[in-house]
Design an enzyme around this catalytic site. Structure first.
Site, PDB file in Angstrom:
ATOM      1  N   GLY A   1      62.569   3.038  46.258  1.00 50.68           N
ATOM      2  CA  GLY A   1      63.422   2.119  45.736  1.00 50.68           C
ATOM      3  C   GLY A   1      64.366   2.464  44.785  1.00 50.68           C
ATOM      4  N   ASN A   2      64.816   1.836  43.993  1.00 42.66           N
ATOM      5  CA  ASN A   2      65.819   1.974  42.756  1.00 42.66           C
ATOM      6  C   ASN A   2      65.970   1.258  41.689  1.00 42.66           C
ATOM      7  OD1 ASN A   2      67.629  -0.488  43.084  1.00 42.66           O
ATOM      8  ND2 ASN A   2      67.760   0.374  45.230  1.00 42.66           N
ATOM      9  N   ARG A   3      66.505   1.694  40.467  1.00 39.85           N
ATOM     10  CA  ARG A   3      66.390   0.892  39.184  1.00 39.85           C
ATOM     11  C   ARG A   3      67.104  -0.539  38.995  1.00 39.85           C
ATOM     12  NH1 ARG A   3      64.822   4.756  35.159  1.00 39.85           N
ATOM     13  NH2 ARG A   3      64.685   6.704  35.956  1.00 39.85           N
ATOM     14  N   SER A   4      67.643  -1.150  40.167  1.00 38.70           N
ATOM     15  CA  SER A   4      68.476  -2.139  40.027  1.00 38.70           C
ATOM     16  C   SER A   4      67.514  -3.521  39.448  1.00 38.70           C
ATOM     17  CB  SER A   4      69.212  -2.502  41.219  1.00 38.70           C
ATOM     18  OG  SER A   4      69.812  -3.813  40.945  1.00 38.70           O
TER      19      SER A   4
END
Length: 422
Positions: A224-227
Site C-alpha cells: 500500500g501507500n501513505r495516501s
C-alpha cells in the site's frame, strides 16, 4: 454598508453578528439529525433562525430548536405579522439550508408554492440555498422528484445527493440524510464564497478518485501507500458546492462520506480502474487524485505466508498494474471529457511532472512534492498545475480545499457548453 442583525444598516462591529443562516426543517424522521447541524452552525459563530414546518414539529419540538439556536423559532406565517416574517426572514439571510428536505418540500420549492413560512422564506431568499434531501429510495428515484431536483439545480440551488444506508424501518438504500458534519462542510463552503460562489459545475457530472490502493499478498498482507484521501475528498466537497453531481471512487480511506457525493468503495488498482471507467462513461471530467499502485504481487497466496526458522523470505515478484490515467486519457468515452491527473514526486518535481504529463496524455497534471510529513495525511497542500497547452499554475501552500477549487477553476475553463452529466 454593514447590516445590523435586525436587517438595518450601519452599526458597530460589536453589534454585528456572524453570517445569518436560516435552517429549514421539513417533516421527516431525519429531523433529529438537524439538531447536530444546528449545533455546529451556532458553535462556529453563525446566527441561526430555525424555520420548521408543522410536520417537522412532530419529530422535534419547538423548545429544542429554541434552546439549541438561542433565539425564538419561527413556525407560522401569522406569528408576529407586523414584522412580516414571511418576507423578512428570507430577505436578511446569507444562507438558507433545508435539512432534511422531504420529497414534498422539494416539490413545493420547485413549483414556487408558498403555503407555509418555510416555502415563503425560500421564495424571498436571494442568498445561496442548500437542500439536503432525505426520503425513501423509491421517492428519491421517482421521475417527479428527479425533475424537481433538476429544476432547483438549474435555478442555482445546491441539492446534495442523499447518502446510501439504513432508512426508516428495515429499508436500506439511497435516501439517507448525509452526515450533519458533512452538510455543515457544504454550508461552510457556500458561505465562504458568499454570492461569488461559482456555479460553473452545475449540471456537470464529475468523477474523483481518492485514497490509496492496496495490492494483496495473502489474506492478511498487502502492498500500500501513505495516501489518506484528504485531497480527493476536498475535490469532491468543492465540486458539490459548485453544483456538480459527484462520483467519488474511494480506495481504502477512513474519512466520512462527503455530503452529496456518490461514493464507490474500492480496494485494489484493478477495482479502481473498473469503477473509474464505468463512472467516466457519462462524466464531464475525471480527476485522478488517488495514489494508484504501479505494481502488484505477481502471485497471490491463498493462505498466510509463514515465517520459517532458518529460512529467509521468498523473493517478492511484482508485475505492473494497468496505468489507469494513461488508459483513460487514450481511450476517452467521449471527446469532451477533461482528464486531470496527480503526480506525487520526491525530487526533480517539475521536470518529472512535465515528463509524466506528456506520457499520460491528460489535460492537466497536478504536481506536488510528497514525503513522510509532506502532503500525505496533512490538511494543507501546495502544487503546480501543468496544462497540456503549456500553462503552469502554481498554487501556494494552503488548505487542500483551496487547491481543489483552483483545479476546478481550470477544469471549468476547459469544459465546453454541452452538459453531458445529468
Amino acid at each position: 454598508m454593514a447590516r445590523q442583525a435586525d436587517g438595518g444598516t450601519d452599526g458597530t462591529a460589536a453589534e454585528r453578528r456572524g453570517p445569518r443562516v436560516v435552517l429549514g426543517v421539513s417533516g421527516g424522521i431525519a429531523a433529529y439529525k438537524s439538531c447536530e447541524l444546528l449545533r455546529r452552525l451556532t458553535e462556529s459563530g453563525h446566527d441561526v433562525t430555525v424555520v420548521p414546518t408543522e410536520a417537522a414539529l412532530h419529530f422535534v419540538g419547538e423548545a429544542t430548536w429554541a434552546a439549541l439556536s438561542g433565539r425564538p423559532v419561527a413556525t407560522r406565517v401569522w406569528d408576529g405579522v407586523h414584522e412580516v416574517p414571511h418576507v423578512r426572514i428570507g430577505q436578511h439571510a446569507d444562507l438558507v439550508v433545508v435539512a432534511p428536505a422531504t420529497a414534498d418540500l422539494l416539490a413545493r420549492a420547485a413549483h414556487g408554492l408558498a403555503d407555509d413560512l418555510l416555502t415563503n422564506t425560500l421564495l424571498t431568499a436571494r442568498c445561496p440555498v442548500v437542500f439536503a434531501p432525505a426520503m425513501h429510495t423509491e421517492m428519491w428515484e421517482h421521475p417527479a422528484t428527479r425533475e424537481n431536483v433538476a429544476t432547483l439545480r438549474r435555478r442555482g440551488s445546491v441539492v446534495i445527493e442523499p447518502a446510501v444506508g439504513r432508512l426508516t424501518g428495515v429499508d436500506t438504500g439511497k435516501g439517507r440524510l448525509p452526515d450533519p458534519a458533512e452538510i455543515f462542510e457544504v454550508c461552510r463552503r457556500v458561505l465562504d464564497r458568499g454570492g461569488d460562489l461559482p456555479r460553473d459545475l452545475a449540471g456537470r457530472h464529475v468523477v474523483v478518485s481518492a485514497g490509496g490502493t492496496r495490492e494483496p499478498l495473502d489474506p492478511v498482507r498487502y502492498l500500500g501507500n501513505r495516501s489518506s484521501g484528504k485531497q480527493g475528498y476536498a475535490l469532491a466537497r468543492t465540486a458539490v458546492a459548485r453544483g456538480a453531481r459527484v462520483t467519488l471512487v474511494a480506495a481504502n480511506t477512513a474519512l466520512p462520506d462527503p455530503a452529496g457525493a456518490d461514493v464507490v468503495a474500492v480496494g485494489s488498482a484493478e477495482q479502481l480502474r473498473r469503477a473509474v471507467l464505468a463512472a467516466a462513461a457519462d462524466a464531464d471530467a475525471v480527476v485522478m487524485a488517488a495514489a494508484v499502485a504501479d505494481f502488484r504481487p505477481a502471485r497471490y497466496v491463498d493462505s498466510k505466508i509463514k515465517k520459517r526458522d532458518g529460512e529467509g523470505p521468498a523473493p517478492l515478484v511484482l508485475e505492473q498494474n494497468p496505468d489507469v490515467l494513461a488508459g483513460l486519457s487514450a481511450a476517452r468515452p467521449h471527446p469532451g471529457l477533461v482528464v486531470v491527473g496527480f503526480a506525487a514526486e520526491t525530487d526533480d518535481v517539475l521536470a518529472n511532472g512535465r515528463a509524466k504529463l506528456a506520457r499520460k496524455g491528460c489535460d492537466l497534471l497536478v504536481v506536488n512534492e510528497v514525503g513522510e510529513h509532506t502532503a500525505f495525511g496533512t490538511d494543507d497542500n501546495q502544487a503546480v498545475v501543468l496544462g497540456a497547452d503549456g500553462t503552469e499554475t502554481p498554487v501556494p501552500l494552503g488548505p487542500k480545499e483551496a487547491l481543489a477549487d483552483r483545479v476546478w477553476d481550470l477544469v471549468a475553463a476547459r469544459l465546453g457548453g454541452e452538459l453531458r452529466g445529468r
